[in-house]
Design an enzyme around this catalytic site. Structure first.
Site, PDB file in Angstrom:
ATOM      1  N   HIS A 277       7.557  -1.253  28.457  1.00 20.27           N
ATOM      2  CA  HIS A 277       6.341  -1.868  27.905  1.00 20.27           C
ATOM      3  C   HIS A 277       6.031  -3.177  28.624  1.00 20.27           C
ATOM      4  O   HIS A 277       4.907  -3.398  29.094  1.00 20.27           O
ATOM      5  CB  HIS A 277       6.545  -2.115  26.409  1.00 20.27           C
ATOM      6  CG  HIS A 277       5.422  -2.825  25.738  1.00 20.27           C
ATOM      7  ND1 HIS A 277       4.466  -2.182  24.980  1.00 20.27           N
ATOM      8  CD2 HIS A 277       5.091  -4.149  25.679  1.00 20.27           C
ATOM      9  CE1 HIS A 277       3.603  -3.052  24.505  1.00 20.27           C
ATOM     10  NE2 HIS A 277       3.964  -4.263  24.919  1.00 20.27           N
ATOM     11  N   GLU A 278       7.023  -4.039  28.721  1.00 18.05           N
ATOM     12  CA  GLU A 278       6.807  -5.339  29.367  1.00 18.05           C
ATOM     13  C   GLU A 278       6.536  -5.187  30.859  1.00 18.05           C
ATOM     14  O   GLU A 278       5.824  -6.002  31.454  1.00 18.05           O
ATOM     15  CB  GLU A 278       7.999  -6.261  29.124  1.00 18.05           C
ATOM     16  CG  GLU A 278       8.316  -6.551  27.661  1.00 18.05           C
ATOM     17  CD  GLU A 278       7.153  -7.137  26.878  1.00 18.05           C
ATOM     18  OE1 GLU A 278       6.251  -7.733  27.500  1.00 18.05           O
ATOM     19  OE2 GLU A 278       7.136  -7.006  25.637  1.00 18.05           O
ATOM     20  N   HIS A 281       2.894  -4.986  31.456  1.00 15.25           N
ATOM     21  CA  HIS A 281       2.293  -6.318  31.549  1.00 15.25           C
ATOM     22  C   HIS A 281       2.498  -6.896  32.948  1.00 15.25           C
ATOM     23  O   HIS A 281       1.585  -7.474  33.550  1.00 15.25           O
ATOM     24  CB  HIS A 281       2.939  -7.264  30.526  1.00 15.25           C
ATOM     25  CG  HIS A 281       2.482  -7.071  29.121  1.00 15.25           C
ATOM     26  ND1 HIS A 281       1.163  -7.189  28.736  1.00 15.25           N
ATOM     27  CD2 HIS A 281       3.180  -6.805  27.985  1.00 15.25           C
ATOM     28  CE1 HIS A 281       1.068  -6.998  27.423  1.00 15.25           C
ATOM     29  NE2 HIS A 281       2.269  -6.758  26.953  1.00 15.25           N
ATOM     30  N   GLU A 307      -2.636  -5.784  26.811  1.00  9.63           N
ATOM     31  CA  GLU A 307      -1.884  -4.857  25.975  1.00  9.63           C
ATOM     32  C   GLU A 307      -2.174  -3.411  26.368  1.00  9.63           C
ATOM     33  O   GLU A 307      -1.300  -2.539  26.245  1.00  9.63           O
ATOM     34  CB  GLU A 307      -2.210  -5.083  24.501  1.00  9.63           C
ATOM     35  CG  GLU A 307      -1.716  -6.409  23.944  1.00  9.63           C
ATOM     36  CD  GLU A 307      -0.210  -6.595  24.063  1.00  9.63           C
ATOM     37  OE1 GLU A 307       0.519  -5.582  24.151  1.00  9.63           O
ATOM     38  OE2 GLU A 307       0.252  -7.744  24.090  1.00  9.63           O
TER      39      GLU A 307
END
Length: 508
Positions: A277-278, A281, A307
Site C-alpha cells: 500500500h505504502e 504512495h 490514496e
C-alpha cells in the site's frame, strides 16, 4: 494514452515577479521537506528523550515557512504576476497553486501556527503511550488542545475561503472538496455496502475458509519479503528506505522516500499488504515531474489521488489472484513454508476474506468504507462541537456497533488506533473513500486501454500498469484539479460505479 491536449501558446518570458515567486516557493518547499523528514525520524528513530528538542525544531521551521508566506512582498508579487498570466500552462497552474497555498497561510496568525505545532508534537508523543496502554484519558488534555486550535484554524480559513470550518480543513488535503459532494458518495455507499456485506458473509460462510500458514514469521524475514516485492513494483532503494513504526506511512521526499509498516510475528499478511500500500504512495511521489520539483504545481494533486495510487496497488492489483500466483512462491520461500496453506487459492481466500474488524488499516475492501464513514461523522461533529471530546470513545463504539455490528473491547482498538487527529490531521479521512473510488475507476480504464495488464502482473511485471499511471496521473502532478484529471484519464467524472462493480466481481 493521455486524453489531455495542452496548447503551448506564446512562449512569453515570465515576469520578474513570477520568477521571484518561483525562487521563494522553492525555498519553502525545501523547508517543508526537512519538516517531513524530521517527522519521519520522530516516528521511527528518535529516542524518547529527544521529544522536547524535536518539538522546538519543528515549531521553528513551521513558523519560518509561515513567515515567508505571510511576508507582504509575496502577496504583492502574486498580484503583480497575476496581472499578466503566463501563457505556458504549467506556469499559469503554478501561479494558481501558489495563491492557494498563500491564502491558507495568510488566514492563520503566526501565534496560532506556533501553538498548533507545539500542541500536535506533544499530543502525538502522548498518543503513542496512550495507544500502547489503551488509555484515552491520558491523551485527552493534549487532544483537547489540538482540537481547540484546529477549530480556530478552520474558522479563520473558512472566513477567507467562503466555506464551513470543516471544509476549510478538508481543503488542505483535497483542494475544492465539499461536504455535499462527500455526502452523496457516502449515501450511495451506505445504501449499497450493507446488503453486499451480508451476501458476501453468507457466501464465504459456505466456502472453505482460508488458513493462515503457521508462524512464527520473524520480522527480518517479513522485511526482506516486503523489500523484494517493493522492488518488483518498481521501488528504488537507492532513493528510499523501509522501516517500522507504530502507524504505517509513506514520507520523505521524491528522491528519498521513507516507507514504514508495523509487524507481528504471528501474521505476515497484513504487514506485507501495508508495505505494498505504502509503495503505491511512493511510486506516485517518484513519478512526479522533475522539472517542477519544489514548486506547488509539481506536488501531488491532493490526498484523494494519493490514496488512489496506494489503494490501486494494494487492493486492485496485489489482492488479485494474478498477483498472488506470482507472489505465493516468494512467500513460501521467504518463510520456508510447505503445505496446502501456501497455495495460491488459499492465500487468495486469506487476502480476500471479508470480516468486520476493529482496525481500519487491516480492513477488507467491503468493510473499509464503514471505518471512513465513522471517522467522517465523528470529526465533523467534533469540529462543530456537536460531539464532546470526552465522549469520543463512547461515540466511536456506538458508531462501530451501528456500522459493522461490533464494539471495540478497548480504546486501542477504537478511537486510539489512528494517528491522524492526534497529529492534527483533521479533514483527511474522507480522502480514503475518494481514493478507493478513484483507484477502481483508474484501474478499470487502464485495463481497458491495456488488456494485458493482469497477465503482466501474474508474471511480476508491473510496468504496463505503472507506465499508464505515469502518463495519465503522475506526470500531471497539480497541473489540473482532481476531478478534471480523473475525467480526462477515465472519460467521466469520479463516481461509485467502477468501485461497486469491482466489489461485485471479486466478492459478490
Amino acid at each position: 494514452m493521455s486524453r489531455f491536449t495542452l496548447e503551448k501558446g506564446n512562449t512569453n518570458i515570465p515576469t520578474s515577479a513570477y520568477i521571484e515567486l518561483e525562487n521563494c516557493f522553492r525555498r519553502i518547499a525545501t523547508l517543508n521537506e526537512v519538516i517531513g523528514l524530521l517527522h519521519w525520524d520522530m516516528s521511527v528513530m528518535m529516542p524518547s528523550g529527544g521529544a522536547a528538542a524535536r518539538t522546538e525544531q519543528l515549531t521553528v521551521l513551521k513558523i519560518s515557512v509561515h513567515e515567508m508566506l505571510n511576508d507582504p512582498k509575496v502577496g504583492a508579487l502574486l498580484s503583480e504576476a497575476g496581472e499578466t498570466l503566463p501563457d505556458e500552462p504549467w506556469k499559469a497552474a503554478n501561479l494558481r497553486e501558489m495563491r492557494r497555498v498563500w491564502i491558507h497561510a495568510n488566514a492563520v496568525e503566526r501565534e496560532l501556527v506556533e501553538a498548533l505545532s507545539r500542541a500536535c508534537s506533544a499530543c502525538e508523543l502522548q498518543w503513542r503511550d496512550a495507544r500502547l496502554n489503551s488509555n484515552f484519558k491520558s491523551v485527552l488534555p493534549y487532544l483537547s488542545e489540538v482540537l481547540n486550535l484546529t477549530r480556530q484554524s478552520g474558522v479563520s480559513k473558512a472566513e477567507v475561503l467562503g466555506c464551513s470550518p470543516y471544509e476549510a480543513l478538508l481543503d488542505e488535503y483535497e483542494p475544492g472538496a465539499k461536504t455535499d459532494f462527500l455526502d452523496r458518495y457516502f449515501a450511495d455507499l451506505s445504501s449499497f455496502l450493507p446488503s453486499l456485506l451480508q451476501t458476501v458473509l453468507e457466501k464465504q460462510g459456505k466456502q472453505k475458509p482460508g488458513v493462515l500458514p503457521a508462524g512464527p514469521f520473524p520480522v527480518e524475514e517479513q522485511r526482506a519479503l516486503g523489500a523484494e516485492l517493493m522492488q518488483v513494483l518498481g521501488f528504488n532503494f537507492d532513493h528510499g528506505r523501509l522501516d517500522s513504526s507504530l502507524h504505517p506511512f509513506c514520507g520523505g521526499v521524491p528522491d528519498d522516500i521513507r516507507i514504514t509498516t508495523r509487524y507481528t510475528d504471528e501474521d505476515f499478511t497484513q504487514s506485507l499488504m501495508g508495505v505494498l500500500h505504502e509503495t503505491g504512495h511512493a511510486l506516485y511521489e517518484s513519478g512526479l515531474p522533475r522539472d517542477w520539483r519544489y514548486q506547488p504545481v509539481g506536488a501531488a494533486r491532493g490526498m484523494a489521488l494519493h490514496e488512489s495510487q496506494s489503494l490501486l496497488i494494494e487492493m486492485q492489483a496485489c489482492r488479485s489472484r494474478e498477483f498472488l500466483s506470482f507472489a505465493a512462491p516468494l512467500m513460501r520461500e521467504a518463510f520456508s513454508g510447505s503445505g496446502l496453506e501456501w497455495d495460491v487459492e488459499n492465500l487468495h481466500r486469506l487476502y480476500t476474506k471479508v470480516e468486520p474488524g476493529f482496525i481500519r488499516v487491516d480492513a477488507d475492501e467491503v468493510t473499509y468504507q464503514a471505518h471512513v464513514i465513522l471517522r467522517y461523522r465523528l470529526e465533523r461533529g467534533l469540529i462543530k462541537d456537536d460531539i464532546s471530546l470526552v465522549d469520543l470513545p463512547t461515540a466511536w463504539n456506538e458508531g462501530m456497533s451501528e456500522l459493522l455490528g461490533i464494539c471495540p473491547p478497548n480504546d486501542s482498538l477504537g478511537c486510539l488506533q489512528d494517528i491522524h487527529w492526534y497529529d492534527g490531521a483533521w479533514g483527511y479521512f474522507p480522502t480514503y473513500t475518494m481514493g478507493a473510488l478513484a483507484a477502481a475507476q483508474l484501474f478499470a480504464s487502464a485495463t481497458k486501454d491495456l488488456p494485458n495488464i493482469s497477465e503482466a502482473i501474474s508474471e511480476g511485471n508491473f510496468s504496463p500498469l505503472i507506465d499508464w499511471m505515469r502518463r495519465n496521473v503522475h506526470s500531471y502532478a497539480s497541473l489540473f484539479g482532481t476531478e478534471e484529471l480523473i475525467e480526462a484519464a477515465t472519460g467521466r467524472p469520479l463516481d461509485t460505479a467502477d468501485f461497486k462493480e469491482h466489489l461485485l466481481v471479486r466478492y459478490g
